[in-house]
Scaffold this motif. Structure first.
Motif, PDB file in Angstrom:
ATOM      1  N   MET A   1       4.337  -1.647 -18.648  1.00 33.39           N
ATOM      2  CA  MET A   1       5.499  -1.247 -17.875  1.00 33.39           C
ATOM      3  C   MET A   1       6.153   0.134 -18.223  1.00 33.39           C
ATOM      4  SD  MET A   1       7.403  -2.157 -15.371  1.00 33.39           S
ATOM      5  CE  MET A   1       7.068  -3.557 -15.042  1.00 33.39           C
ATOM      6  N   ASP A   2       6.338   0.943 -17.359  1.00 34.23           N
ATOM      7  CA  ASP A   2       6.758   2.539 -17.427  1.00 34.23           C
ATOM      8  C   ASP A   2       7.776   2.833 -16.345  1.00 34.23           C
ATOM      9  OD1 ASP A   2       4.923   2.951 -15.642  1.00 34.23           O
ATOM     10  OD2 ASP A   2       3.628   4.032 -16.909  1.00 34.23           O
ATOM     11  N   PHE A   3       8.327   3.813 -16.392  1.00 32.26           N
ATOM     12  CA  PHE A   3       9.321   4.185 -15.052  1.00 32.26           C
ATOM     13  C   PHE A   3       8.296   4.210 -13.806  1.00 32.26           C
ATOM     14  CE2 PHE A   3      11.338   7.296 -12.517  1.00 32.26           C
ATOM     15  CZ  PHE A   3      12.473   6.627 -12.071  1.00 32.26           C
ATOM     16  N   ASP A   4       7.185   5.102 -14.022  1.00 32.35           N
ATOM     17  CA  ASP A   4       6.531   4.915 -12.370  1.00 32.35           C
ATOM     18  C   ASP A   4       6.156   3.660 -12.035  1.00 32.35           C
ATOM     19  OD1 ASP A   4       4.954   6.570 -10.486  1.00 32.35           O
ATOM     20  OD2 ASP A   4       3.508   5.211 -11.329  1.00 32.35           O
ATOM     21  N   LYS A   5       5.686   2.547 -12.930  1.00 29.55           N
ATOM     22  CA  LYS A   5       5.400   1.240 -12.480  1.00 29.55           C
ATOM     23  C   LYS A   5       6.660   0.598 -12.002  1.00 29.55           C
ATOM     24  CE  LYS A   5       3.009  -2.850 -13.824  1.00 29.55           C
ATOM     25  NZ  LYS A   5       2.139  -3.539 -14.916  1.00 29.55           N
ATOM     26  N   PHE A   6       7.785   0.883 -12.760  1.00 32.57           N
ATOM     27  CA  PHE A   6       8.998   0.087 -12.725  1.00 32.57           C
ATOM     28  C   PHE A   6       9.445   0.421 -11.211  1.00 32.57           C
ATOM     29  CE2 PHE A   6      13.606  -0.077 -12.601  1.00 32.57           C
ATOM     30  CZ  PHE A   6      13.853  -1.302 -12.829  1.00 32.57           C
ATOM     31  N   TRP A   7       9.499   1.771 -10.706  1.00 31.12           N
ATOM     32  CA  TRP A   7      10.232   2.061  -9.552  1.00 31.12           C
ATOM     33  C   TRP A   7       9.163   1.618  -8.357  1.00 31.12           C
ATOM     34  CZ3 TRP A   7       8.849   4.749  -5.283  1.00 31.12           C
ATOM     35  CH2 TRP A   7       7.619   5.557  -5.475  1.00 31.12           C
ATOM     36  N   ARG A   8       7.840   1.708  -8.436  1.00 35.32           N
ATOM     37  CA  ARG A   8       7.258   1.104  -7.561  1.00 35.32           C
ATOM     38  C   ARG A   8       7.422  -0.248  -7.147  1.00 35.32           C
ATOM     39  NH1 ARG A   8       3.413   5.084  -5.914  1.00 35.32           N
ATOM     40  NH2 ARG A   8       3.325   6.829  -7.336  1.00 35.32           N
ATOM     41  N   LYS A   9       7.243  -1.130  -8.352  1.00 38.61           N
ATOM     42  CA  LYS A   9       7.396  -2.548  -8.078  1.00 38.61           C
ATOM     43  C   LYS A   9       8.795  -2.796  -7.582  1.00 38.61           C
ATOM     44  CE  LYS A   9       3.686  -4.148  -9.895  1.00 38.61           C
ATOM     45  NZ  LYS A   9       2.561  -4.901  -9.281  1.00 38.61           N
ATOM     46  N   THR A  10       9.992  -2.115  -8.088  1.00 44.14           N
ATOM     47  CA  THR A  10      11.136  -2.326  -7.301  1.00 44.14           C
ATOM     48  C   THR A  10      11.240  -2.136  -6.076  1.00 44.14           C
ATOM     49  OG1 THR A  10      12.028  -1.989  -9.701  1.00 44.14           O
ATOM     50  CG2 THR A  10      13.516  -1.940  -7.699  1.00 44.14           C
TER      51      THR A  10
ATOM     52  N   GLU B   1       0.945  -1.234   0.158  1.00 46.10           N
ATOM     53  CA  GLU B   1      -0.022   0.029   0.180  1.00 46.10           C
ATOM     54  C   GLU B   1       0.847   1.212  -0.081  1.00 46.10           C
ATOM     55  OE1 GLU B   1      -2.347  -0.675   3.501  1.00 46.10           O
ATOM     56  OE2 GLU B   1      -3.934  -1.726   2.416  1.00 46.10           O
ATOM     57  N   LYS B   2       2.055   1.360   0.703  1.00 44.00           N
ATOM     58  CA  LYS B   2       2.945   2.334   0.632  1.00 44.00           C
ATOM     59  C   LYS B   2       3.376   2.881  -0.673  1.00 44.00           C
ATOM     60  CE  LYS B   2       2.219   3.169   4.956  1.00 44.00           C
ATOM     61  NZ  LYS B   2       1.413   4.202   5.385  1.00 44.00           N
ATOM     62  N   PHE B   3       3.726   1.709  -1.321  1.00 47.44           N
ATOM     63  CA  PHE B   3       4.350   1.705  -2.618  1.00 47.44           C
ATOM     64  C   PHE B   3       3.344   2.080  -3.973  1.00 47.44           C
ATOM     65  CE2 PHE B   3       8.084   0.193  -0.080  1.00 47.44           C
ATOM     66  CZ  PHE B   3       8.946   1.238  -0.178  1.00 47.44           C
ATOM     67  N   GLU B   4       2.590   1.376  -3.880  1.00 49.79           N
ATOM     68  CA  GLU B   4       1.280   0.993  -4.995  1.00 49.79           C
ATOM     69  C   GLU B   4       0.017   1.621  -4.736  1.00 49.79           C
ATOM     70  OE1 GLU B   4       1.371  -2.931  -6.410  1.00 49.79           O
ATOM     71  OE2 GLU B   4       3.361  -3.116  -6.614  1.00 49.79           O
ATOM     72  N   GLY B   5      -0.444   1.949  -3.587  1.00 53.85           N
ATOM     73  CA  GLY B   5      -1.521   2.725  -3.187  1.00 53.85           C
ATOM     74  C   GLY B   5      -2.664   1.698  -2.659  1.00 53.85           C
TER      75      GLY B   5
END
Length: 476
Positions: free
Chosen positions: A154-163, A137-141
């Motif tokens: 996949m884009d930069f926003d999704k990549f850094w959140r998943k990482t 929840e903290k990283f992905e909402g």
């Protein structure tokens, strides 16, 4: 599932919609992910507090010292188990057996009275799953945001959140594994060795294995453990009866269900209190619909209760449409739940008996023990004077948490010569091997094998002694 809902005097703006049941229809398919919606309420606050205290105890216990050594340490190689001031050895198997039996019957008692509250509030699988969801929840909402994020390319926003999410999972799983292995290896040595890459092979393999299990179970498998793997849900029904408190939907009050506006007076509807918002399903960690009745997958966490109570408050309906109640209470108001039934009394009596036996075992436990080890390849030897010599090794165990000095006596033999130490010191919670020999004239022995006893006693308390039988052999 389609029910005819009879209403009267419903304004045109009220639309009857069918609930989205796709989530509960797919809950048994391991490939379909459940996006658990966050909910606030009394039961979730209680679950979070209990889970936090349990996790904190698990993480901190290995770091606590008692009498100069790790308070809780299960030394499998040394075959001793330190639990604060108590050191258990393989000879103390009965104490360990009583502890395990107490835990089992306590679980049976709680389950019989209050259902699967262990699963919902204290099970490590549940606690660690909600911790991983917190990172998520903290990283992905929120649940809807996480679902949309997974559907996006996949884009930069999704990549850094998943990482960031998976990095936090891996780090937490790694520290969980280090804490767990720290119960079996001194953790004050384990952690620095792991950080500096000097950790031993067994410890390293154990850390990697348990970190991978934690990451997989709490991060990916989650409800699959409860739905398909955990055996507890399979035999829990054997402990349930009509007086067991479980999370239950009041069908008489809730049906027939259907959405409605708060502007419509409740008296004008020929429907139950359930507005079919489906929140009880969205907050359930195993994805079930509690309105379908008691199910083996329900872990009694109370999330659906808090969600439903919040909806009832907004609709200005009384709380308790979903609650902890019993089948007997729902049948008729007159049939009140009987808390002192036979199974409850039986489990309580067994717990009292086991507790008494455990306390007695600990209270009458001797602070030392010893084993006699003999070389079976040579039971005796005859020296050049014609005397018979038997060799023994006494493995003396100091069970106390303080240093003790012991004395060895031999009872049952006469005219023998003792070769070896008779008085020696053993450190707290340690064992010590004492080699010794007994020499006798064969003419003083009436049989080829003579039975006698070794007696071990503390020097400061000679009355606190124990003895072990042994044999003295001579040539036939």
């Amino acid at each position: 599932m389609d029910k005819q809902i009879k209403v009267k005097n419903i304004p045109a703006e009220v639309k009857i919609q069918k609930p989205d049941l796709s989530r509960q229809d797919d809950r048994f398919n391991p490939r379909n992910r459940i996006y658990v919606r966050a909910v606030k309420g009394l039961h979730q606050l209680l679950r979070q507090r209990i889970g936090f205290l349990g996790m904190l105890a698990f993480m901190l216990l290995p770091w606590i010292n008692f009498n100069g050594q790790q308070a809780v340490l299960f030394d499998l190689i040394g075959q001793k188990y330190n639990i604060f001031g108590l050191t258990l050895w393989p000879q103390d198997f009965t104490i360990l057996a009583f502890i395990f039996m107490l835990a089992a019957f306590a679980l049976f008692l709680v389950t019989t009275f209050y259902g699967r509250v262990w699963c919902g509030y204290t099970c490590p699988q549940t606690v660690w799953t909600f911790i991983f969801i917190w990172f998520e929840e903290k990283f992905e909402g929120t649940a809807n945001q996480r679902k949309k994020l997974d559907q996006r390319p996949m884009d930069f926003d999704k990549f850094w959140r998943k990482t960031a999410k998976h990095t936090s999972w891996v780090l937490f799983a790694l520290y969980t594994a280090i804490s767990f292995v720290g119960y079996f290896t001194p953790i004050r040595e384990l952690l620095p060795d792991f950080v500096t890459f000097n950790v031993g092979g067994y410890a390293l393999v154990s850390i990697i294995f348990f970190a991978a299990c934690t990451y997989a179970n709490a991060g990916w498998m989650r409800e699959i453990m409860c739905l398909h793997i955990c055996p507890y849900s399979r035999f829990q029904s054997a402990m349930f009866d009509k007086d067991t408190y479980t999370v239950t939907y009041d069908e008489k009050r809730g049906e027939s269900r259907g959405p409605r506006s708060r502007k419509i007076a409740h008296e004008d509807l020929e429907m139950g209190d359930c507005i079919d918002c489906n929140l009880c399903v969205q907050v359930c960690p195993t994805g079930i619909d509690i309105r379908n009745g008691l199910q083996a997958e329900c872990i009694n966490c109370g999330a659906c209760i808090d969600a439903c109570d919040g909806v009832m408050d907004k609709m200005e309906y009384p709380r308790g449409l979903i609650s902890y109640t019993t089948e007997r209470n729902l049948e008729t108001p007159e049939n009140k739940t009987n808390p002192l039934r036979a199974k409850i009394i039986g489990y309580t009596v067994i717990l009292l008996v086991l507790t008494s036996a455990l306390v007695a075992n600990i209270a009458f436990r001797k602070p030392m023990d010893f084993d006699i080890i003999r070389d079976r390849n040579q039971l005796y030897r005859v020296d050049f004077n014609g005397l018979v010599e038997n060799t023994y090794t006494l493995k003396v165990i100091n069970k106390a948490q303080y240093e003790q000095t012991f004395n060895i006596k031999v009872n049952g033999l006469e005219n023998f010569k003792y070769i070896g130490k008779q008085t020696f010191t053993v450190q707290a919670g340690q064992s010590h091997n004492v080699p010794l020999s007994l020499v006798m004239d064969p003419y003083d022995l009436k049989a080829p094998m003579t039975e006698f006893n070794f007696e071990l006693s503390p020097v400061n308390d000679p009355d606190e002694s124990i003895s072990q039988p042994s044999n003295f052999f001579k040539a036939r």
